[in-house]
Enzyme design. Structure first.
Site, PDB file in Angstrom:
ATOM      1  N   ARG A 169       0.648  -0.495  -0.364  1.00 19.94           N
ATOM      2  CA  ARG A 169      -0.033   0.099  -0.513  1.00 19.94           C
ATOM      3  C   ARG A 169       0.868   1.076  -0.301  1.00 19.94           C
ATOM      4  O   ARG A 169       1.672   1.127   0.984  1.00 19.94           O
ATOM      5  CB  ARG A 169      -0.428  -0.241   1.340  1.00 19.94           C
ATOM      6  CG  ARG A 169      -1.955   1.335   1.411  1.00 19.94           C
ATOM      7  CD  ARG A 169      -3.403   1.262   2.077  1.00 19.94           C
ATOM      8  NE  ARG A 169      -2.670   1.803   3.735  1.00 19.94           N
ATOM      9  CZ  ARG A 169      -3.566   1.376   4.772  1.00 19.94           C
ATOM     10  NH1 ARG A 169      -5.361   1.443   4.650  1.00 19.94           N
ATOM     11  NH2 ARG A 169      -3.399   0.780   5.773  1.00 19.94           N
ATOM     12  N   ASP A 450      -3.222   3.337  14.867  1.00 18.56           N
ATOM     13  CA  ASP A 450      -2.281   3.701  13.284  1.00 18.56           C
ATOM     14  C   ASP A 450      -2.810   4.921  13.138  1.00 18.56           C
ATOM     15  O   ASP A 450      -4.167   5.857  13.502  1.00 18.56           O
ATOM     16  CB  ASP A 450      -2.824   2.828  11.726  1.00 18.56           C
ATOM     17  CG  ASP A 450      -3.902   2.781  11.648  1.00 18.56           C
ATOM     18  OD1 ASP A 450      -4.807   2.777  12.012  1.00 18.56           O
ATOM     19  OD2 ASP A 450      -3.820   1.864  10.170  1.00 18.56           O
TER      20      ASP A 450
END
Length: 545
Positions: A169, A450
């Site tokens: 990603r 996160d």
């Protein structure tokens, strides 16, 4: 001496080690970065401006809806995206995490079907984190990765071939890579990450039969997917591999993207590997996009679950859309982590994971995400029992009929509490502190946090202050109240950490930034944009902004 890129027009402003130069920042790879930048940067800037214009419309009361101009794409039931690529037919459990060397090895070895190596929300993009991460991924694809821990423990990739398929990603369209200039212009973080990974690993991926594969994040419309597709075609042509070799899973993690699922798959259809329910970023996007509207004020983060009306509608529509087009509908992240020294708390956390995965597989998802290797087995047991075949694309969910009003339904049961306020302040503060130290994925209060979960926390605080919401205890939430809570949470951390550790931390810097984001006034589109200049690695960059 400044690093000599040996490529006309390419300037690297950060310190570069000999290994980074030899393995990642080669002249040939940087030339490819420059080619993509020169071809597509103006389009990226146009799309970023389009986001700003759309936000103005939302602030002025225009709610999103399905696009009339693309109705023909949604209503044409004959087109399909590409068939699953090798290594991607069965994705029942995907593990995700940052790109440090030990994590990459453990994730590949842990028994998950795939590993999404994350250069975005779980990586703080210091230049060394990104470039060293790309080196780690290169070593993984070329099957030469190993790591020796400070205690002497050795980590090596499994030799039995039972390793996870790697997907990468890159950063989202909104993020820059300020250490790299092309013709004096800052390069997109998306292009930098994608280009360097692709250039060094595409041919080897084809050779071993698994890739190159990607996740593409935070898109707000199908035109952003079209840009990725154009880049994929240029990249494949550039090195001479067939178009369609690349596969990409699009994260549906914005409320605007949810209205264009069909269109996003359509734009990527030759390269599509499906869609993913990026649940935490989706909640963040929902709050962010409607933050000016008092009728969209949400309760505590803990009260927003996957059964909340707007979340449930999003999941059902995603599964139906993906399976109609013959691609994977991937479930969301389980943020729980094992809790040591508290058997009861650990059992409760693991039960939450099990129930979450059971809900997903019964809804028709083809796979799910976990953030910790210990959760892989739990998720596998659930999916193996209820999905014995590689996927559930045959589950067409023709019972699902989702309208725009369903995706915007804010009938959320719950309340705003002092505990929820303090939890948001604590999570945002502690995550931002870690990010400023170069860590993008950290355990906080027994959850793996996160950037997405930190974004929910600070956005809720902003929203509550903006609209002077009241807690269930009857306390009006003012900027002054939240700043007082912030002071108290900082003091609490100071006492818990001790004077020496507190002084060595980045708590004060994190507090300074967070204090600008919780008064209902200034609002940065992304925390990562807000904090980025603080982790750039040369002073000249900081002086220019």
């Amino acid at each position: 001496m400044p690093f000599d890129s040996k490529v006309a027009g390419v300037t690297i402003l950060a310190k570069v080690t000999p290994e980074q130069a030899a393995e990642v920042l080669t002249p040939e790879a940087l030339q490819f970065v420059a080619t993509l930048h020169r071809t597509y940067e103006s389009t990226r800037q146009d799309l970023l401006q389009r986001r700003k214009d759309r936000q103005v419309e939302l602030d002025n009361g225009r709610l999103p809806d399905f696009l009339p101009e693309t109705r023909h794409i949604r209503e044409d039931h004959t087109w399909r995206a590409a068939k699953p690529a090798p290594g991607l037919a069965d994705r029942r459990v995907e593990i995700t995490g940052p790109v440090d060397r030990k994590m990459v090895i453990n994730a590949l070895n842990c028994g998950a079907a795939t590993f999404m190596a994350d250069l975005e929300d779980s990586t703080a993009p210091t230049f060394s984190n990104v470039v060293d991460g790309l080196k780690n991924l290169k070593d993984a694809i070329h099957q030469r990765i190993s790591y020796t821990a400070p205690n002497g423990k050795q980590y090596n990739i499994r030799k039995d071939g039972k390793i996870a398929t790697l997907l990468v990603r890159p950063r989202g369209w909104h993020l820059d890579e300020s250490h790299v200039l092309v013709d004096g212009q800052i390069v997109s973080g998306s292009i930098f990450d994608f280009a360097l990974y692709f250039f060094h690993n595409a041919r080897k991926s084809v050779e071993i039969g698994i890739g190159p594969y990607f996740y593409v994040p935070k898109m707000e419309n199908h035109l952003e997917a079209r840009l990725w597709n154009d880049i994929f075609n240029t990249a494949q042509d550039y090195i001479g591999i067939p178009r369609g070799t690349i596969r990409a899973t699009a994260l549906i993690e914005t409320i605007l993207g949810a209205f264009e699922m069909d269109e996003i798959i359509y734009e990527l259809r030759e390269h599509s590997a499906g869609l993913n329910c990026g649940r935490w970023d989706y909640i963040f996007s929902f709050i962010k996009k409607f933050r000016q509207r008092p009728d969209y004020v949400l309760p505590d983060r803990a009260d927003i679950s996957m059964t909340t009306p707007f979340m449930d509608a999003y999941v059902r529509l995603l599964i139906k859309t993906c399976h109609k087009r013959g691609v994977h509908a991937m479930g969301g992240m389980a943020a729980q982590i094992p809790i040591k020294n508290d058997e009861a708390a650990n059992k409760a956390a693991m039960d939450k994971v099990r129930n979450d995965k059971l809900r997903e597989v019964k809804a028709g998802h083809d796979g799910t995400w976990v953030a910790h290797p210990a959760l892989v087995k739990i998720a596998l047991i659930v999916f193996n029992e209820h999905m014995p075949q590689p996927n559930q694309m045959h589950v067409l969910r023709q019972d699902v009929h989702v309208e725009a009003s369903d995706l915007l339904n804010t009938n959320v049961k719950g309340a705003i509490t002092e505990g929820g306020i303090r939890a948001n302040v604590s999570v945002a503060l502690m995550y931002m502190e870690a990010w400023l130290r170069g860590l993008g994925c950290v355990p906080i209060h027994n959850l793996m946090e996160d950037a997405a979960t930190a974004e929910i926390s600070r956005s809720q605080l902003w929203q509550w202050a903006r609209h002077q919401a009241k807690t269930n205890e009857g306390v009006r939430i003012t900027p002054q109240y939240l700043l007082k809570v912030l002071d108290e949470e900082v003091e609490k951390l100071a006492q818990e950490m001790g004077e020496q550790a507190f002084k060595a931390s980045k708590i004060i810097e994190a507090k300074k930034h967070l204090s600008t984001q919780i008064t209902g006034q200034d609002y940065s589109d992304f925390l990562t944009n807000l904090l980025y200049n603080d982790i750039t690695e040369i002073e000249t960059i900081k002086a220019r902004f």
